[in-house]
Motif scaffolding. Structure first.
Motif, mmCIF file in Angstrom:
data_model
loop_
_atom_site.group_PDB
_atom_site.id
_atom_site.type_symbol
_atom_site.label_atom_id
_atom_site.label_comp_id
_atom_site.label_asym_id
_atom_site.label_seq_id
_atom_site.Cartn_x
_atom_site.Cartn_y
_atom_site.Cartn_z
ATOM 1 N N GLY A 60 -7.248 12.845 6.629
ATOM 2 C CA GLY A 60 -6.261 11.803 6.903
ATOM 3 C C GLY A 60 -6.756 10.454 6.442
ATOM 4 N N ASN A 61 -6.071 9.405 6.883
ATOM 5 C CA ASN A 61 -6.459 8.039 6.551
ATOM 6 C C ASN A 61 -6.208 7.150 7.758
ATOM 7 O OD1 ASN A 61 -3.682 6.734 6.383
ATOM 8 N ND2 ASN A 61 -3.440 8.357 4.861
ATOM 9 N N LEU A 62 -6.530 5.865 7.628
ATOM 10 C CA LEU A 62 -6.415 4.939 8.754
ATOM 11 C C LEU A 62 -5.385 3.852 8.492
ATOM 12 C CD1 LEU A 62 -10.130 4.501 9.887
ATOM 13 C CD2 LEU A 62 -8.461 6.235 10.532
ATOM 14 N N ARG A 63 -4.303 4.191 7.786
ATOM 15 C CA ARG A 63 -3.251 3.194 7.587
ATOM 16 C C ARG A 63 -2.688 2.753 8.933
ATOM 17 N NH1 ARG A 63 -0.621 6.011 2.567
ATOM 18 N NH2 ARG A 63 -1.858 5.086 0.889
ATOM 19 N N ASN A 64 -2.392 1.463 9.016
ATOM 20 C CA ASN A 64 -1.950 0.841 10.268
ATOM 21 C C ASN A 64 -3.030 0.896 11.336
ATOM 22 O OD1 ASN A 64 0.814 0.342 9.321
ATOM 23 N ND2 ASN A 64 1.067 2.554 9.499
ATOM 24 N N GLY A 72 -5.887 1.644 4.681
ATOM 25 C CA GLY A 72 -6.188 2.816 5.494
ATOM 26 C C GLY A 72 -7.593 3.338 5.305
ATOM 27 N N GLU A 73 -8.512 2.443 4.964
ATOM 28 C CA GLU A 73 -9.886 2.846 4.709
ATOM 29 C C GLU A 73 -10.818 2.351 5.816
ATOM 30 O OE1 GLU A 73 -9.934 3.033 -0.142
ATOM 31 O OE2 GLU A 73 -10.253 1.086 0.814
ATOM 32 N N LEU A 74 -11.951 3.023 5.945
ATOM 33 C CA LEU A 74 -12.951 2.679 6.944
ATOM 34 C C LEU A 74 -14.242 2.297 6.220
ATOM 35 C CD1 LEU A 74 -13.478 2.665 10.058
ATOM 36 C CD2 LEU A 74 -14.413 4.977 9.772
ATOM 37 N N PHE A 75 -14.859 1.208 6.663
ATOM 38 C CA PHE A 75 -16.070 0.726 6.016
ATOM 39 C C PHE A 75 -17.242 0.739 6.982
ATOM 40 C CE2 PHE A 75 -12.660 -0.931 3.456
ATOM 41 C CZ PHE A 75 -13.130 -0.745 2.164
ATOM 42 N N ARG A 76 -18.403 1.042 6.417
ATOM 43 C CA ARG A 76 -19.649 1.074 7.171
ATOM 44 C C ARG A 76 -20.520 -0.089 6.719
ATOM 45 N NH1 ARG A 76 -24.983 2.760 6.834
ATOM 46 N NH2 ARG A 76 -25.811 4.005 8.583
ATOM 47 N N ILE A 77 -21.002 -0.881 7.681
ATOM 48 C CA ILE A 77 -21.906 -1.990 7.396
ATOM 49 C C ILE A 77 -23.268 -1.640 7.974
ATOM 50 C CG2 ILE A 77 -22.362 -4.445 7.722
ATOM 51 C CD1 ILE A 77 -19.345 -4.826 8.154
ATOM 52 N N ASP A 78 -24.251 -1.485 7.114
ATOM 53 C CA ASP A 78 -25.600 -1.149 7.555
ATOM 54 C C ASP A 78 -26.272 -2.424 8.069
ATOM 55 O OD1 ASP A 78 -28.577 -0.716 7.340
ATOM 56 O OD2 ASP A 78 -27.887 1.263 6.713
ATOM 57 N N LEU A 79 -26.653 -2.436 9.338
ATOM 58 C CA LEU A 79 -27.202 -3.649 9.939
ATOM 59 C C LEU A 79 -28.650 -3.898 9.565
ATOM 60 C CD1 LEU A 79 -25.566 -3.493 13.473
ATOM 61 C CD2 LEU A 79 -24.940 -4.944 11.541
ATOM 62 N N LEU A 114 -14.889 9.101 17.142
ATOM 63 C CA LEU A 114 -14.236 7.847 16.781
ATOM 64 C C LEU A 114 -12.765 7.955 17.146
ATOM 65 C CD1 LEU A 114 -14.393 5.057 15.295
ATOM 66 C CD2 LEU A 114 -13.666 6.301 13.236
ATOM 67 N N ARG A 115 -12.292 7.052 17.989
ATOM 68 C CA ARG A 115 -10.882 7.010 18.369
ATOM 69 C C ARG A 115 -10.232 5.801 17.709
ATOM 70 N NH1 ARG A 115 -13.769 8.990 22.739
ATOM 71 N NH2 ARG A 115 -12.949 10.942 23.596
ATOM 72 N N VAL A 116 -9.016 6.019 17.166
ATOM 73 C CA VAL A 116 -8.344 4.987 16.377
ATOM 74 C C VAL A 116 -6.905 4.844 16.840
ATOM 75 C CG1 VAL A 116 -7.680 4.262 14.047
ATOM 76 C CG2 VAL A 116 -9.805 5.548 14.387
ATOM 77 N N VAL A 117 -6.441 3.600 16.930
ATOM 78 C CA VAL A 117 -5.042 3.301 17.206
ATOM 79 C C VAL A 117 -4.352 2.937 15.892
ATOM 80 C CG1 VAL A 117 -3.498 1.611 18.271
ATOM 81 C CG2 VAL A 117 -5.421 2.517 19.565
ATOM 82 N N HIS A 118 -3.195 3.560 15.639
ATOM 83 C CA HIS A 118 -2.365 3.229 14.472
ATOM 84 C C HIS A 118 -1.085 2.608 15.025
ATOM 85 C CE1 HIS A 118 -4.767 6.037 11.816
ATOM 86 N NE2 HIS A 118 -5.037 6.526 13.023
ATOM 87 N N ASN A 119 -0.946 1.298 14.868
ATOM 88 C CA ASN A 119 0.048 0.565 15.655
ATOM 89 C C ASN A 119 1.508 0.931 15.389
ATOM 90 O OD1 ASN A 119 0.308 -1.022 13.175
ATOM 91 N ND2 ASN A 119 -1.437 -2.206 13.908
ATOM 92 N N THR A 120 2.041 0.642 14.212
ATOM 93 C CA THR A 120 3.490 0.765 14.019
ATOM 94 C C THR A 120 3.979 2.203 13.941
ATOM 95 O OG1 THR A 120 3.191 0.498 11.627
ATOM 96 C CG2 THR A 120 3.711 -1.477 12.906
ATOM 97 N N THR A 121 3.081 3.163 13.895
ATOM 98 C CA THR A 121 3.507 4.562 13.897
ATOM 99 C C THR A 121 3.349 5.213 15.270
ATOM 100 O OG1 THR A 121 1.312 5.245 13.116
ATOM 101 C CG2 THR A 121 3.004 4.887 11.450
ATOM 102 N N ALA A 154 0.802 -1.216 0.000
ATOM 103 C CA ALA A 154 0.000 0.000 0.000
ATOM 104 C C ALA A 154 0.834 1.266 0.000
ATOM 105 C CB ALA A 154 -0.930 0.001 1.198
ATOM 106 N N GLY A 155 2.044 1.193 -0.524
ATOM 107 C CA GLY A 155 2.846 2.391 -0.592
ATOM 108 C C GLY A 155 3.382 2.779 0.759
ATOM 109 N N PRO A 156 3.488 4.067 1.050
ATOM 110 C CA PRO A 156 4.147 4.534 2.265
ATOM 111 C C PRO A 156 3.278 4.368 3.495
ATOM 112 C CG PRO A 156 3.279 6.396 1.059
ATOM 113 C CD PRO A 156 3.004 5.179 0.220
ATOM 114 N N ALA A 157 2.930 3.118 3.833
ATOM 115 C CA ALA A 157 2.009 2.885 4.943
ATOM 116 C C ALA A 157 2.630 3.191 6.285
ATOM 117 C CB ALA A 157 1.523 1.444 4.920
ATOM 118 N N ALA A 158 3.949 3.206 6.366
ATOM 119 C CA ALA A 158 4.576 3.463 7.654
ATOM 120 C C ALA A 158 4.561 4.938 8.022
ATOM 121 C CB ALA A 158 6.008 2.948 7.651
ATOM 122 N N ALA A 159 4.102 5.765 7.097
ATOM 123 C CA ALA A 159 4.022 7.184 7.403
ATOM 124 C C ALA A 159 2.902 7.447 8.388
ATOM 125 C CB ALA A 159 3.771 7.974 6.116
ATOM 126 N N ALA A 160 2.944 8.612 9.030
ATOM 127 C CA ALA A 160 1.879 8.979 9.965
ATOM 128 C C ALA A 160 0.555 9.055 9.220
ATOM 129 C CB ALA A 160 2.205 10.326 10.614
#
Length: 336
Positions: A244-248, A224-231, A260-267, A24-30
């Motif tokens: 921004g995006n949600l890579r990592n 780094g994408e977010l998906f919505r599932i309609d229940l 919405l709070r998100v953890v980006h692990n390796t960064t 996915a290219g420069p995924a290690a970036a912030a």
């Protein structure tokens, strides 16, 4: 996360980071360059409590809002720890290998005080938080590759679980839970919706539910994408991300106010987003990057504070050992 056999794939997140970068290219970036309104300023990071053991490598966390107890799972051997309110050191709640569990990844406490624990190589087991008694177990059938990762529970008591290798979301209903166990069957297949990337092996990671039970949000950690599932309709759509995006992206948590709070692990990054009323859009409002997060994997926002798992997978994963029995801790972050 990744792994079929924990001993063979010890350096979990570092190996995943390599695959993300390749696919996915420069995924290690912030996740995004902080702007004036997303500046990583003045977040207060401290240690909430320690975890006993030299090879803990924690991965999952869950808070019980009724009692204030916090549960943490070990990716190394499946131990589940419990930290009681006011204690600076957690205790073992479920020993390593309980019910054959090899890993303890996603953890959640449901509205009736039952603790759900996923095992990436098998499925999910449900326990009574008072006695530790096993109440139910659900496994992925067959022997094919799988990585049962994170889970969330909707207000009606239905559990949804991500599989990072198969790119599906499993479902366990209240009626199925009452039977005491069975097999995990996919409820939603996101494979056709994911961005096609070369050499992709991993996809879905964190998952969270709308507090009103209308939809789920799940992150593709590679693209780094977010998906919505309609229940209600079953429709699967991309969430429009602004700023921004949600890579990592690893663990995610959606609050009742739309935060919405998100953890980006390796960064070593945490982000905060403002979602709109129906969860179709999210705007980045805060970015916190700090090496003291020590490869964070997930979080629990409870009682006015955000607890973040410091996995320290960069030390070697389950096969590593730094010799310090107090090295593994859970962070407390104020201001996220």
């Amino acid at each position: 996360m990744l792994s079929q056999q924990k001993k063979n794939l010890a350096v979990t997140l570092l190996a995943l980071a390599a695959s993300v970068s390749a696919g996915a290219g420069p995924a290690a970036a912030a996740p995004a360059a902080p702007s004036a309104h997303t500046a990583a300023s003045h977040a207060r990071i401290s240690t909430a409590f320690t975890l006993p053991g030299e090879r803990v490598y924690p991965e999952g966390i869950a808070a019980d809002p009724r009692t204030g107890a916090v549960y943490v799972g070990s990716y190394a051997d499946g131990t589940v720890y419990r930290a009681l309110p006011g204690r600076s050191r957690a205790e073992v709640f479920l020993p390593a290998g309980t019910d054959g569990r090899r890993t303890a990844n996603g953890l959640r406490v449901d509205g009736r005080g039952r603790l759900w624990v996923t095992d990436s190589t098998a499925g999910v087991t449900v326990y009574d938080t008072r006695s530790g008694t096993r109440l139910a177990r659900f496994d992925v059938p067959g022997t094919g590759p799988r990585f049962v990762n994170d889970l969330t529970i909707t207000p009606d008591g239905t559990a949804y679980l991500t599989d990072s290798i198969r790119a599906v979301v499993y479902r366990v209903t209240r009626a199925q839970l009452a039977t005491g166990g069975g097999v995990l069957q996919p409820a939603y297949d996101l494979t056709p919706t994911l961005t096609r990337l070369p050499d992709r092996r991993f996809s879905l990671n964190g998952i969270t539910a709308d507090p009103r039970g209308r939809y789920l949000l799940t992150v593709d950690m590679v693209a780094g994408e977010l998906f919505r599932i309609d229940l209600c309709s079953g429709a699967i759509t991309r969430v429009a991300l602004e700023g921004g995006n949600l890579r990592n992206g690893d663990g995610i948590d959606l609050a009742a106010d739309g935060t919405l709070r998100v953890v980006h692990n390796t960064t070593n990054t945490l982000t905060r987003w403002r979602t709109n009323g129906d969860g179709t859009r999210a705007r980045l409002t805060r970015t916190v990057t700090d090496p003291s997060l020590q490869i964070p994997t997930t979080l629990a926002h409870t009682r006015g504070r955000t607890l973040v798992v410091r996995s320290q997978f960069d030390r070697g994963g389950p096969a590593g050992n730094n010799g310090d029995p107090t090295a593994f801790t859970i962070a407390e972050v104020r201001g996220l």
